[in-house]
Design a protein around this motif. Sequence first.
Motif, short mmCIF file in Angstrom:
data_model
loop_
_atom_site.label_atom_id
_atom_site.label_comp_id
_atom_site.label_asym_id
_atom_site.label_seq_id
_atom_site.Cartn_x
_atom_site.Cartn_y
_atom_site.Cartn_z
N CYS A 165 6.68 -2.58 4.17
CA CYS A 165 6.68 -3.28 5.46
C CYS A 165 6.52 -4.77 5.26
O CYS A 165 5.73 -5.23 4.45
CB CYS A 165 5.54 -2.76 6.33
N ILE A 188 3.57 -2.23 11.97
CA ILE A 188 2.96 -1.83 10.70
C ILE A 188 1.91 -0.78 11.01
O ILE A 188 1.49 -0.63 12.17
CB ILE A 188 2.29 -3.01 9.92
N LEU A 216 0.78 -1.23 0.00
CA LEU A 216 0.00 0.00 0.00
C LEU A 216 0.81 1.29 0.00
O LEU A 216 0.26 2.37 -0.12
CB LEU A 216 -0.96 -0.01 1.20
N CYS A 217 2.11 1.20 0.20
CA CYS A 217 2.92 2.42 0.11
C CYS A 217 4.37 2.01 -0.11
O CYS A 217 4.71 0.83 -0.08
CB CYS A 217 2.72 3.30 1.35
N ARG A 276 -3.23 0.99 7.94
CA ARG A 276 -3.58 0.70 6.54
C ARG A 276 -3.10 -0.70 6.17
O ARG A 276 -3.82 -1.51 5.62
CB ARG A 276 -2.94 1.72 5.60
N GLY A 277 -1.85 -0.96 6.48
CA GLY A 277 -1.28 -2.27 6.15
C GLY A 277 -2.00 -3.40 6.87
O GLY A 277 -2.16 -4.50 6.35
N ILE A 311 5.17 4.34 8.25
CA ILE A 311 6.29 3.79 9.03
C ILE A 311 7.56 4.64 8.82
O ILE A 311 8.40 4.73 9.72
CB ILE A 311 6.51 2.30 8.72
N ALA A 365 3.42 7.54 3.97
CA ALA A 365 4.32 6.41 4.23
C ALA A 365 4.50 6.31 5.75
O ALA A 365 5.55 6.66 6.29
CB ALA A 365 5.66 6.64 3.54
S1 SF4 Z 1 3.72 2.01 6.26
FE1 SF4 Z 1 1.70 1.05 6.34
S2 SF4 Z 1 0.90 1.20 4.24
FE2 SF4 Z 1 3.11 1.56 4.17
S3 SF4 Z 1 4.03 -0.43 3.71
FE3 SF4 Z 1 4.01 -0.17 5.96
S4 SF4 Z 1 2.10 -1.13 6.65
FE4 SF4 Z 1 1.91 -0.78 4.44
#
Ligand code: SF4
Length: 705
Positions: free
Chosen positions: A255, A298, A250-251, A301-302, A421, A419
Amino acid sequence: MAKMVSLTIDGRPVSVSEGTLIVNAAKTIGIDVPVFCYHPKMEPVGMCRQCLVEVGRPAIDRATGQPVIENGQPKINFGPKLETACTTPVSEGMVVLSQSDKARASQKEILEFLLTSHPLDCPVCDKGGECPLQNLTMEHASPQSRFLFDEKHHAEKRVPLGDKIWLDRERCIQCARCIRFQEQVAGEPVLAFYQRGRSTDIITSSEPPFDSIFSGNTTDICPVGALTTADFRFGARPWEMKAAASICSLCPVGCNVTFNTRREAKSRARTGTTTAGGKVVIKRAMPRQNEQVNEIWICDRGRFEWHYVEREDRLEKPLVKKNGKLEKVSWKVAIEEIGNKVKGNKEEVVVLASGRLSNEDLFNLKQLADGLGGEALLYDSLPGGELTTKYGVSAGTNIGDMGAGTTILVAASDLYHEAPIWHLRVKQAAERGATLIIVNSEATRLDKYAKHLVRCEKGEAAKKVRELGAAVKDAKNLVIFFGADGSSALAEACAELVKSRAGKPNNGLVGVWPRANDQGALELGFKPAQDLQAVFEKASVVYIVGADPIGDGAIKTQNVKRKPFIIVQELFLTETAKLADVLLPAQAFTERDGSYTSGERRVQRFYPAVPALGETKADYAITALIAAELGIEVEGRSAGLVMDKLAAAVPAFADITYGKLAETTEQWPIIGRADLYYGGTSYQNSQGLGVPLGRENKKAEEGSL
Ligand code: SF4
Ligand code: SF4
Ligand code: FES
């Protein structure tokens, strides 16, 4: 180098750096001291007393300052009281007993005390099967309690802490891990204790409640079932689920996650948005440790936004437009239809793909475009983003190592939302002493950690960045995160500041891309698409993969003067897919293997979690079928074989293999394994830490933008 200290724990010698806590020293040699409030990613507080151990120290002769020797051994003085292993640092010659009668009796009593007011509803508690309290009770506690059941604290069974997290107050053991995580790690102190004694409650002080994009992590580190996610609550028992390693799509952070899956019952089982009826489905996404990428966290969203892959309206069969209507056909018919159309228009083929695709998919698409003499364009990336292939960060870069001496510039990006994380890790780097400079037209949640905050008008970030030359000149390390500010001028200004440092660890550019693998697409030679309207009008054939330019409003169909033959490869019937002459059903990333290149240029591998849907195929395999029809040789048998071709063809990927991407090394803190009470329920990484891309030095040495 830190001074080393030698001690023994339960009779076993260990040497660790000065300042290490007993609990961590024990962990390094596989001794698990039971803990509840301690967590290796947070400051110790010594609240729960579960980790009591006997500690002896060498007696020192006051006259000589030397250890007293008795029977040829240093004399050890044990204190009259036990000490908390989570707050006591090691010292030279220390003797720790974590399993002596005295220590075990004490650990047992603390558990008995905790259980005086615990509901013991393990059979219906989501934490059952992976619960530190349950596990430690089985291991250490007395089978009988000296306290009366009726004296337990009773509270309303569950209350929402926010829209994603539920609180079961009776189960809380008041360890404050959730409160401390929000305060120390997330930097969003939105939880607090309320009342005292047995009536102590966790409350949220924010509006909206539990206002944090990192809230799900508290459910991993809560050592009981007091915090659970609305998404997974009552979804499955841990022992029923399998685990598949993946990468969040998702970004651009990339992660590392684990998807837990389960075969559902045939009737009435529901998973998020779809009725499962006997299928293997994803039940939850959990963090998987990668200390160089996401540590053990995480964002929400993830954790929660993967459900789209299980939507009921997924495409399952190829479709070809006949008399204005898309009709289901076989793969053979669909591919022949494409072959017939493309054969006469080879040079006018445009491939338009997005960074949603894997490296393998994009490589095959590029091979096809090159083989036909057409163009390969990247949909909706950052203007000027291709500069990251020259000046992007390289091997040895780790935000987790950055602190004093490093300058981090964040330009025209809101990392918290784009983003998350990276937001968390940049914030921590600033707390360790890194100089954070933010240039933005709007306020962001990172602003309060910035040493220099530069406000600008929208579209003027590049002008402000150009003025920072003197401010960053003397930084030992310089990392620049840049987002979109209307033109390529921002990326150019950022590159100018950092280009002389290209190739040095912890230095370089990071594009805050809209998608997980934009960086990969650029590394593989995709050109950012500029004027899509013109592309559509010029091309005879447009092959659109993983992008919806019409749904996004990037192309206005009413303005397109000449409609090309359109091939779309997708998961859903998007607005663009509706216009397709041939529509090809692709597999979701959860159904296949592949790799993404993160914004930090780390190539990471994901694995299939659930079986593929209907007649869908992996994107790289579909492209290989089309190529074969057109007489172009493109590998499509497996993602690993595509990576072999890719590595041989693209210098930055040289030597990368699926085997290397799957390699791991020991990480600290040690998490997972049997003792979930130490690190929480994040998954240990045994499927690969990924490999940073190499650098095409020649390009960087040219020095010109
Ligand atoms: S920061 Fe969130 S959306 Fe981005 S890769 Fe990690 S878990 Fe996924
Ligand atoms: S809710 Fe969980 S993490 Fe928070 S204080 Fe209670 S037991 Fe600890
Ligand atoms: S006091 Fe040490 S773990 Fe709680």
